[in-house]
Design a protein around this motif. Structure first.
Motif, PDB file in Angstrom:
ATOM      1  N   MET A   1       0.808  -1.200   0.000  1.00  0.00           N
ATOM      2  CA  MET A   1       0.000   0.000   0.000  1.00  0.00           C
ATOM      3  C   MET A   1       0.847   1.259   0.000  1.00  0.00           C
ATOM      4  O   MET A   1       0.480   2.281  -0.540  1.00  0.00           O
ATOM      5  CB  MET A   1      -0.913   0.015   1.224  1.00  0.00           C
ATOM      6  N   ALA A   2       1.996   1.202   0.635  1.00  0.00           N
ATOM      7  CA  ALA A   2       2.832   2.391   0.750  1.00  0.00           C
ATOM      8  C   ALA A   2       3.745   2.529  -0.444  1.00  0.00           C
ATOM      9  O   ALA A   2       4.103   1.562  -1.100  1.00  0.00           O
ATOM     10  CB  ALA A   2       3.650   2.322   2.035  1.00  0.00           C
ATOM     11  N   ASP A  12      -1.444   4.695  -6.273  1.00  0.00           N
ATOM     12  CA  ASP A  12      -2.609   4.954  -7.117  1.00  0.00           C
ATOM     13  C   ASP A  12      -3.544   3.747  -7.145  1.00  0.00           C
ATOM     14  O   ASP A  12      -4.772   3.885  -7.100  1.00  0.00           O
ATOM     15  CB  ASP A  12      -2.158   5.316  -8.535  1.00  0.00           C
ATOM     16  N   ALA A  13      -2.970   2.558  -7.229  1.00  0.00           N
ATOM     17  CA  ALA A  13      -3.785   1.346  -7.276  1.00  0.00           C
ATOM     18  C   ALA A  13      -4.550   1.133  -5.968  1.00  0.00           C
ATOM     19  O   ALA A  13      -5.732   0.773  -5.977  1.00  0.00           O
ATOM     20  CB  ALA A  13      -2.898   0.139  -7.577  1.00  0.00           C
ATOM     21  N   ALA A  14      -3.883   1.357  -4.845  1.00  0.00           N
ATOM     22  CA  ALA A  14      -4.546   1.176  -3.554  1.00  0.00           C
ATOM     23  C   ALA A  14      -5.637   2.214  -3.350  1.00  0.00           C
ATOM     24  O   ALA A  14      -6.731   1.902  -2.872  1.00  0.00           O
ATOM     25  CB  ALA A  14      -3.522   1.250  -2.425  1.00  0.00           C
ATOM     26  N   TRP A  18      -9.741   2.146  -2.276  1.00  0.00           N
ATOM     27  CA  TRP A  18     -10.247   2.774  -1.053  1.00  0.00           C
ATOM     28  C   TRP A  18     -11.142   3.985  -1.311  1.00  0.00           C
ATOM     29  O   TRP A  18     -12.110   4.195  -0.577  1.00  0.00           O
ATOM     30  CB  TRP A  18      -9.075   3.182  -0.159  1.00  0.00           C
ATOM     31  N   GLU A  19     -10.831   4.767  -2.311  1.00  0.00           N
ATOM     32  CA  GLU A  19     -11.554   6.030  -2.492  1.00  0.00           C
ATOM     33  C   GLU A  19     -13.059   5.852  -2.634  1.00  0.00           C
ATOM     34  O   GLU A  19     -13.831   6.544  -1.944  1.00  0.00           O
ATOM     35  CB  GLU A  19     -10.987   6.787  -3.689  1.00  0.00           C
ATOM     36  N   LYS A 262      -7.404  -6.750   1.739  1.00  0.00           N
ATOM     37  CA  LYS A 262      -6.243  -7.576   1.402  1.00  0.00           C
ATOM     38  C   LYS A 262      -6.672  -9.001   1.089  1.00  0.00           C
ATOM     39  O   LYS A 262      -6.183  -9.618   0.131  1.00  0.00           O
ATOM     40  CB  LYS A 262      -5.246  -7.563   2.555  1.00  0.00           C
ATOM     41  N   ALA A 263      -7.618  -9.537   1.889  1.00  0.00           N
ATOM     42  CA  ALA A 263      -8.078 -10.911   1.666  1.00  0.00           C
ATOM     43  C   ALA A 263      -8.828 -11.036   0.341  1.00  0.00           C
ATOM     44  O   ALA A 263      -8.693 -12.025  -0.370  1.00  0.00           O
ATOM     45  CB  ALA A 263      -8.978 -11.347   2.823  1.00  0.00           C
ATOM     46  N   ILE A 264      -9.625 -10.026   0.008  1.00  0.00           N
ATOM     47  CA  ILE A 264     -10.386 -10.072  -1.242  1.00  0.00           C
ATOM     48  C   ILE A 264      -9.442 -10.020  -2.432  1.00  0.00           C
ATOM     49  O   ILE A 264      -9.624 -10.728  -3.434  1.00  0.00           O
ATOM     50  CB  ILE A 264     -11.389  -8.899  -1.284  1.00  0.00           C
TER      51      ILE A 264
END
Length: 266
Positions: A1-2, A12-14, A18-19, A262-264
């Motif tokens: 994520m970082a 950008d992918a993370a 989340w957005e 993360k699991a998904i």
């Protein structure tokens, strides 16, 4: 994520994951939060590292703005709604697991508003002294894949059994099995599970009469223990720094949401 700067900034992918979740559950005020991505990154950085709010890196924005947004959203139940939203992708109810843990509180977690009745303070702060020290009793109900569904908090000296019926009510449907350790060994609780249409897998205490607890079901209880291990990788979960139960519940829900995502993705 970082990314490579070590500050926990969303890639950008993370952020693309989340957005839309955050936009759906956040308060829709007249003025939307500025630099939302940066602010959420700062909240993650603080809770993952267990640092002081004042220690939030300057490039992630003013520390007081980050703290203010997290606490305000915690009071409004945003972080709980975020966890509920990510669960819409499917909860595995073949087995559910219920488990509690003691979480030590940092000395800075004390000092919330005083003067109310003890019962009111217990609800507001969920802090108390047990044999393990000053802290909080946190209880979770998890689905069959070891993902958190809901949490309950109580003062550190409290027993986890009284929180269990309320956690069962948080399930969206009737599970096949409800699995717990001997801390949940109670005839009344087993009857509650049978009454809802599920089957208990809770071993009896040494002084109790034998009850059915299939080994092939109970052996899966490590999934909820692994869940607590993953959540406690966040230092603000392993040690409580929040003064109020509402804020600490927000930390738990945020960490559990990250665990779900993360699991998904896996």
């Amino acid at each position: 994520m970082a990314d490579g700067n070590g500050c926990g900034v969303f890639t950008d992918a993370a952020w693309a994951v989340w957005e839309p979740l955050i936009e759906e559950v956040r308060p829709q005020g007249k003025t939307p939060p500025k630099e939302l991505r940066r602010t959420i990154s700062a909240i993650f950085w603080r809770h993952q590292n267990g640092a002081k709010w004042r220690s939030v890196p300057a490039e992630l924005g003013p520390w007081w703005l980050v703290a203010q947004l997290f606490i305000r959203w915690a009071k409004q139940g945003v972080w709980e709604r975020l966890l509920d939203l990510v669960q819409q992708r499917g909860i595995a109810l073949g087995m559910t697991f219920i488990d509690g843990t003691n979480i030590r509180a940092h000395q800075k977690a004390a000092g919330a508003k005083k003067g109310d009745a003890i019962a009111e303070r217990d609800v507001r702060e969920a802090l108390g002294r047990s044999r393990g020290g000053y802290g909080t009793k946190a209880c979770v109900i998890a689905d069959g894949r070891g993902r958190a569904v809901a949490f309950a908090l109580a003062p550190g000296q409290a027993h986890e059994l009284p929180m269990a019926p309320g956690l069962l009510d948080c399930l969206p449907d009737v599970p096949g099995w409800v699995v717990g350790d001997r801390g949940f060994a109670s005839d009344a609780f087993r009857e509650r599970i049978w009454a809802m249409g599920a089957r208990p897998a809770i071993p009896p205490r040494r002084t109790d009469a034998p009850v059915a607890c299939p080994d092939w079901i109970y052996a899966n209880r490590h999934l909820v223990e692994n869940l607590w291990a993953r959540l406690k990788e966040w230092r603000a979960v392993a040690t409580r720094y929040e003064k109020t139960a509402r804020s600490f519940l927000g930390v738990l829900c945020l960490a559990a949401t990250a665990d779900w995502i993360k699991a998904i993705k896996l």
